[in-house]
Motif scaffolding. Structure first.
Motif, PDB file in Angstrom:
ATOM      1  N   ALA A  68       0.923  -1.122   0.014  1.00  0.00           N
ATOM      2  CA  ALA A  68       0.135  -0.111  -0.111  1.00  0.00           C
ATOM      3  C   ALA A  68       0.764   1.468  -0.029  1.00  0.00           C
ATOM      4  N   THR A  69       1.854   1.268   0.631  1.00  0.00           N
ATOM      5  CA  THR A  69       2.990   2.328   0.661  1.00  0.00           C
ATOM      6  C   THR A  69       3.267   2.586  -0.723  1.00  0.00           C
ATOM      7  N   LEU A  70       3.466   1.534  -1.349  1.00  0.00           N
ATOM      8  CA  LEU A  70       4.190   1.686  -2.840  1.00  0.00           C
ATOM      9  C   LEU A  70       3.097   1.912  -3.727  1.00  0.00           C
ATOM     10  N   ASN A  71       1.932   2.377  -3.272  1.00  0.00           N
ATOM     11  CA  ASN A  71       0.658   2.548  -4.158  1.00  0.00           C
ATOM     12  C   ASN A  71       0.427   1.284  -5.068  1.00  0.00           C
ATOM     13  N   ASP A  72       0.820   0.189  -4.630  1.00  0.00           N
ATOM     14  CA  ASP A  72       0.609  -1.118  -5.424  1.00  0.00           C
ATOM     15  C   ASP A  72      -0.862  -1.756  -5.137  1.00  0.00           C
ATOM     16  N   GLN A  73      -1.802  -1.120  -5.684  1.00  0.00           N
ATOM     17  CA  GLN A  73      -3.176  -1.594  -5.535  1.00  0.00           C
ATOM     18  C   GLN A  73      -3.376  -3.069  -5.485  1.00  0.00           C
ATOM     19  N   PRO A  74      -3.077  -3.356  -6.727  1.00  0.00           N
ATOM     20  CA  PRO A  74      -3.165  -4.784  -7.225  1.00  0.00           C
ATOM     21  C   PRO A  74      -2.436  -5.692  -6.268  1.00  0.00           C
ATOM     22  N   SER A 121      -6.165   3.847   3.121  1.00  0.00           N
ATOM     23  CA  SER A 121      -5.470   5.104   4.000  1.00  0.00           C
ATOM     24  C   SER A 121      -3.871   5.333   3.786  1.00  0.00           C
ATOM     25  N   ILE A 122      -3.252   4.163   3.846  1.00  0.00           N
ATOM     26  CA  ILE A 122      -1.789   4.215   3.534  1.00  0.00           C
ATOM     27  C   ILE A 122      -1.564   4.354   2.418  1.00  0.00           C
ATOM     28  N   GLU A 127       2.571   6.455   3.016  1.00  0.00           N
ATOM     29  CA  GLU A 127       3.226   6.074   4.115  1.00  0.00           C
ATOM     30  C   GLU A 127       2.655   5.434   5.133  1.00  0.00           C
ATOM     31  N   VAL A 128       3.114   4.603   6.011  1.00  0.00           N
ATOM     32  CA  VAL A 128       2.518   3.856   7.129  1.00  0.00           C
ATOM     33  C   VAL A 128       3.435   3.866   8.485  1.00  0.00           C
ATOM     34  N   THR A 129       2.946   4.437   9.387  1.00  0.00           N
ATOM     35  CA  THR A 129       3.754   4.723  10.649  1.00  0.00           C
ATOM     36  C   THR A 129       3.703   3.363  11.461  1.00  0.00           C
ATOM     37  N   GLN A 175       5.766  -1.643  17.651  1.00  0.00           N
ATOM     38  CA  GLN A 175       6.441  -2.671  16.967  1.00  0.00           C
ATOM     39  C   GLN A 175       7.222  -3.728  17.749  1.00  0.00           C
ATOM     40  N   LYS A 176       7.520  -2.987  19.145  1.00  0.00           N
ATOM     41  CA  LYS A 176       8.408  -3.589  20.080  1.00  0.00           C
ATOM     42  C   LYS A 176       8.160  -2.961  21.602  1.00  0.00           C
ATOM     43  N   ALA A 177       6.591  -3.016  21.692  1.00  0.00           N
ATOM     44  CA  ALA A 177       6.403  -2.402  23.033  1.00  0.00           C
ATOM     45  C   ALA A 177       6.696  -3.001  24.444  1.00  0.00           C
TER      46      ALA A 177
END
Ligand code: ADP
Ligand code: ASP
Ligand code: MG
Length: 482
Positions: A68-74, A121-122, A127-129, A175-177
């Protein structure tokens, strides 16, 4: 009933059982898992289940976000379809009555809908946080808990799925809470104990947690083991059992060493060293919550449930001085700061390591050196570029004066660690290790003895690592006199 195992209410203390990805990775595996839950719930009651995502699903979820961050919808649609098929196929193969199956399907579809919305949304933001990554990667455990509870319900075992973001409270290092054990225990006791008192089996999602404000976090990859340990600590469990796809903790990674053997008993100290030095079978943070309370941890095989597994406890291992296993950490780099002018210049080591810490990189191993002319340590390869830059900046003056000749990194190396309780008290272990390696002409690039006396680590070129592990395993563990 065994008095020692009873709590003050005269009830059996809880048994926390965690099922890893492969143990709940297909309909057949879930049937097997539910059989185990049923057996122990019937035999002793007070069973708490911790469930992972189906094997491969967490990776697929992370792939969806990446695409999704790479705009790769397929790309992300195909990822979501794979996750959907995995779950719907599993549900269709589980022995469920129509209404229970339909209900579970609806729940799964709702999570998939959420996933699609996250990905859209991403895609829009580009980008994704880390916070977004946790919201997404938590979905695998949420979905799987609903598949397992569907089969428990079908088999008339009273149960309740529990999302662990209601139970385990952490900081906001996504991610490492890091969990706050006191706050988490309050929540666990408030939500889990009443279910146990009603003979309901809580099916808790592994891996997932939340900040005080309720924002979803995760405990790091492989974190379901840690979830089970936290629950075990908070509930003063009798024991914690982690069910996986091998017969227990083994003398080496069985995917590398075909004659690896199951280890019957290990101390918490030994197993923590093993987990830290790369044995994937347990998440490294699993040990502390259990060793603090002396709660034994068993590693067992879901697909061979009658084999006894490995018992990890504070008890000393059966054979003092024995060597238990050999492990590896891959994808690491060996950094060397070298210069004749370093001799007697105070503070170079401290400044080097503070430059590493500034990049939030962990130092996995520091090699001992009898001269003061070089500092040698190992970091994860993904931190290599930033760490070298940071050290060069910190030591710019010394480099310009040529007090330090170079800051170099050697990538494509592996840390190989030999672990065993009381190793220091057994003479000649190092000699045996190095002669084993010399038999195959394997070159050791750096050495360190673990500060705990339980291990010796070596850095070896990546292409020689598997051979090194096999050779040490054969000469030191299998043929070694213990
Ligand atoms: P789970 O999903 O059940 O948590 P993991 O894949 O995380 O399972 O861990 C189990 C795997 O760990 C085993 O299949 C095995 O390949 C690997 N492994 C690596 N080192 C060891 C070891 N020393 N003993 C047992 N398993 C090991
Ligand atoms: N599903 C998570 C992972 O794959 C947590 C776990 O399985 O322990 O990392
Ligand atoms: Mg695991």
């Amino acid at each position: 009933m065994d008095k020692i195992n009873e709590n003050e209410l005269g009830r059996q203390k809880p048994l926390v059982m965690k099922f890893g990805g492969t143990s709940v990775g297909s309909a057949g595996a879930i049937v097997q898992t539910v059989g185990i839950i049923k057996k122990y719930q019937r035999e002793r009651g007070n069973v708490v289940v911790v469930a992972s995502a189906m094997s491969g699903v967490t990776n697929l979820l992370l792939d969806c976000a990446e695409k999704a961050t790479l705009n790769d919808q397929p790309g992300f649609i195909s990822c979501i379809t794979q996750i959907k098929e995995k779950h719907l196929t599993c549900l269709s193969e589980l022995p469920l009555s129509a209404h229970i199956r339909e209900n579970a399907e609806k729940l799964i579809q709702a999570y998939l809908e959420k996933l699609l919305n996250f990905c859209r949304s991403i895609q829009t933001l580009g980008e994704v946080t880390p916070r977004g990554m946790d919201a997404i990667s938590s979905l695998g455990e949420r979905m799987n808990a609903r598949q397992i509870t569907a089969l428990l319900m079908e088999q008339h075992i009273p149960n309740q799925p529990l999302d662990a973001d209601q139970l385990i409270i952490t900081d906001d290092i996504f991610q490492k809470a890091h969990p706050d054990l006191d706050l988490s225990c309050q929540k666990v006791r408030a939500l889990v104990t009443p279910l146990l008192n009603e003979n309901i089996v809580p099916v808790v999602t592994g891996f997932i947690s939340a900040t005080k404000e309720g924002v979803t976090t995760t405990l790091g990859r492989g974190g379901s083991d840690y979830t089970a340990a936290i629950l075990g600590n908070c509930l003063d469990a009798d024991e914690v059992w982690t069910w996986t796809d091998v017969d227990g903790v083994m003398t080496a990674d069985p995917s590398v060493v075909s004659n690896a053997k199951v280890i019957n008993n290990l101390t918490f100290d030994e197993v923590s060293e093993m987990a830290y030095f790369g044995a994937k079978v347990l998440h490294p943070k699993t040990i502390r919550p259990l060793s603090d309370k002396g709660i034994p941890l068993w590693v067992k095989n879901t697909f061979n449930p009658m084999s006894p597994g490995t018992c990890i406890s504070n008890q000393a291992s059966d054979k003092p001085g024995r060597i238990s296993c050999v492990t590896t950490i891959r994808d690491v780099s060996l950094v060397t700061v070298h210069g004749k002018g370093m001799l007697g210049v105070p503070g170079v080591a401290a400044r080097t390591f503070s430059a590493v810490a500034k990049q939030r990189a962990s130092v996995l191993m520091i090699s001992q050196s009898s001269s003061e002319q070089s500092i040698c340590f190992v970091i994860s390869s993904q931190d290599q570029t930033s760490v070298i830059r940071s050290i060069e900046q910190e030591l710019e003056f010394e480099l310009s004066r040529r007090d330090i000749d170079s800051v170099k990194a050697l990538s494509r190396v592996v840390i190989v660690t030999v672990i065993g309780a009381g190793m220091r008290k057994t003479p000649g272990v190092s000699a045996r290790i190095f002669s084993a390696l010399s038999l195959e002409d394997i070159n050791v690039l750096a050495i360190a003895q673990g500060s705990s006396d339980y291990s010796i680590s070596m850095v070896i070129a990546e292409e020689e690592a598997d051979e090194a592990v096999k050779q040490i395993h054969m000469e030191v563990i299998i043929n070694g006199k213990q």
